[in-house]
Motif scaffolding. Structure first.
Motif, PDB file in Angstrom:
ATOM      1  N   VAL A   1       0.847  -1.197   0.000  1.00 35.27           N
ATOM      2  CA  VAL A   1       0.000   0.000   0.000  1.00 35.27           C
ATOM      3  C   VAL A   1       0.883   1.249   0.000  1.00 35.27           C
ATOM      4  O   VAL A   1       0.678   2.193  -0.773  1.00 35.27           O
ATOM      5  N   GLN A   2       1.898   1.223   0.866  1.00 36.97           N
ATOM      6  CA  GLN A   2       2.780   2.390   0.992  1.00 36.97           C
ATOM      7  C   GLN A   2       3.536   2.656  -0.313  1.00 36.97           C
ATOM      8  O   GLN A   2       3.682   3.799  -0.732  1.00 36.97           O
ATOM      9  N   LEU A   3       4.019   1.580  -0.943  1.00 38.73           N
ATOM     10  CA  LEU A   3       4.762   1.731  -2.195  1.00 38.73           C
ATOM     11  C   LEU A   3       3.906   2.428  -3.257  1.00 38.73           C
ATOM     12  O   LEU A   3       4.400   3.274  -4.007  1.00 38.73           O
ATOM     13  N   SER A   4       2.609   2.093  -3.265  1.00 36.06           N
ATOM     14  CA  SER A   4       1.722   2.714  -4.261  1.00 36.06           C
ATOM     15  C   SER A   4       1.547   4.215  -3.999  1.00 36.06           C
ATOM     16  O   SER A   4       1.144   4.959  -4.884  1.00 36.06           O
ATOM     17  N   LYS A   5       1.865   4.643  -2.795  1.00 39.14           N
ATOM     18  CA  LYS A   5       1.701   6.059  -2.442  1.00 39.14           C
ATOM     19  C   LYS A   5       3.008   6.845  -2.562  1.00 39.14           C
ATOM     20  O   LYS A   5       3.023   8.061  -2.321  1.00 39.14           O
ATOM     21  N   VAL A   6       4.102   6.152  -2.896  1.00 37.68           N
ATOM     22  CA  VAL A   6       5.414   6.820  -2.909  1.00 37.68           C
ATOM     23  C   VAL A   6       5.441   8.075  -3.795  1.00 37.68           C
ATOM     24  O   VAL A   6       5.959   9.115  -3.377  1.00 37.68           O
ATOM     25  N   PRO A   7       4.859   8.031  -5.021  1.00 42.31           N
ATOM     26  CA  PRO A   7       4.885   9.272  -5.826  1.00 42.31           C
ATOM     27  C   PRO A   7       4.229  10.454  -5.098  1.00 42.31           C
ATOM     28  O   PRO A   7       4.744  11.574  -5.138  1.00 42.31           O
TER      29      PRO A   7
END
Ligand SMILES: *Cc1c(COP(=O)(O)O)cnc(C)c1O
Length: 337
Positions: A224-230
């Motif tokens: 989930v966090q990786l998808s929010k990195v941008p």
């Protein structure tokens, strides 16, 4: 008090963790596999070239293990996280410490040559992409624990050496639920070897291995966090720009084509302690990011790192900061000139 750092969660992370718990499978499993695939997509490398592990420290140790670090001379910067020294110690390597470059928290590649050591650990401190030495025999571990998502020469950094390592500790660009790490490499055989090493249970040989696994609960949160990195990086950049616009002398990349990941917003100032004190008084927790006593070798061996450690203030920079908090801080910085 505005904290120096804080992880960014919403209901999505809680839902992901809850989904894994309800599934009945919480150890390393399908979520870790999916997280590894998504890391490969992020770095634009083929499937199978990323390995999730329990921490950034574990990733560093495993990278040294894969490169046969035992007994080798291992170069590492003095101005860095103690995890580097710990990993070199655990593998039984011989640390050779490097000073900072001029006006940079990173090492100076022109001060590195092939004869000095066998392996170099090269972090990109505070999210500022480091420059790397040209190498012929030197093995390089690129440490992007503080610089996940940073770009240099048009590419996300992390794959310029033999192995890249990431940390998903709670304070980093994103977290896999508190702890976590990963290794990435263009060399599939290195990752395959490490994948084997990580899987100690139910093996039909007596080779030594060790449990450095990530759990599926961690991986689900990490996905989930990786998808929010941008989004995280964009918000951090906005805050960084606000600080810079207030006239502060911010530590930054000297190469305008780099896109740093704004892991830390660090001001260079001869009034570091006064500024930290003044920020505390208005309810802001600013810190010295690397204290002189935290340097990985004695200060006389790294005079530029020693000097830098005495003139830095790290300001809060995390995605959920309110604009009003940022405004409060910029106002104080302005009053300091
Ligand atoms: C945080 C960090 C590590 C260690 O990662 P952990 O996940 O905390 O073990 C390694 N290198 C650098 C540069 C770091 O900042």
């Amino acid at each position: 008090m505005i904290p120096h750092n804080r992880p960014t969660f919403d209901q999505m992370e809680a839902a992901a963790a809850s989904r894994v718990i309800s599934s009945g499978w919480v150890a390393q499993g399908p979520e870790v596999e999916a997280f590894e695939r998504e890391l490969c997509q992020f770095f634009e490398i083929p499937d199978g070239h990323a390995l999730a592990v329990s921490s950034g420290s574990a990733a560093l140790y495993l990278a040294l293990l894969a490169l046969n670090g035992k007994g080798k001379k291992i170069g590492l910067p003095a101005y860095a996280c103690a995890a580097l020294r710990n990993a070199v110690g655990l593998i039984g390597g011989q640390g050779v410490y490097l000073d900072c470059g001029v006006g940079s928290p990173n090492l100076d590649p022109s001060e590195v040559d092939d004869q000095m050591f066998d392996i170099l650990i090269a972090p990109s401190i505070f999210g500022i992409p480091t420059h790397l030495p040209n190498r012929s025999n030197l093995k390089i571990i690129e440490d992007i624990a503080q610089s996940f998502g940073a770009v240099s020469s048009g590419k996300r950094i992390g794959l310029r050496g033999d192995i890249g390592i990431c940390s998903f500790y709670a304070t980093k660009i994103f977290t896999s639920g508190g702890h976590g790490g990963a290794l990435i490499s263009h060399d599939r055989s290195v990752i395959d070897w490490l994948r084997d090493y990580r899987q100690f249970d139910s093996r039909d040989d007596t080779n030594l291995r060790f449990n450095f696994q990530m759990t599926d609960v961690q991986a689900a949160i990490g996905r989930v966090q990786l998808s929010k990195v941008p989004d995280f990086l964009e918000r951090r950049e906005d805050i960084f720009c606000e600080y810079r616009a207030s006239g502060a002398d911010m530590l930054d990349s000297k190469d305008s084509s780099d896109i740093p990941a704004r892991y830390r917003a660090v001001i260079k100032t001869p009034q570091a302690n006064d500024m930290i004190q003044a920020l505390h008084e208005i309810g802001v927790n600013a810190i010295v990011p690397v204290q002189d006593w935290e340097l990985l070798t004695s200060p006389e061996n790294c005079p530029r790192a020693d000097k830098l450690s005495k003139m830095t203030v790290s300001l809060p920079i995390y995605p959920t900061m309110l604009d009003s908090d940022v405004g409060k801080i910029t106002a104080l910085i302005r009053s300091f000139k």
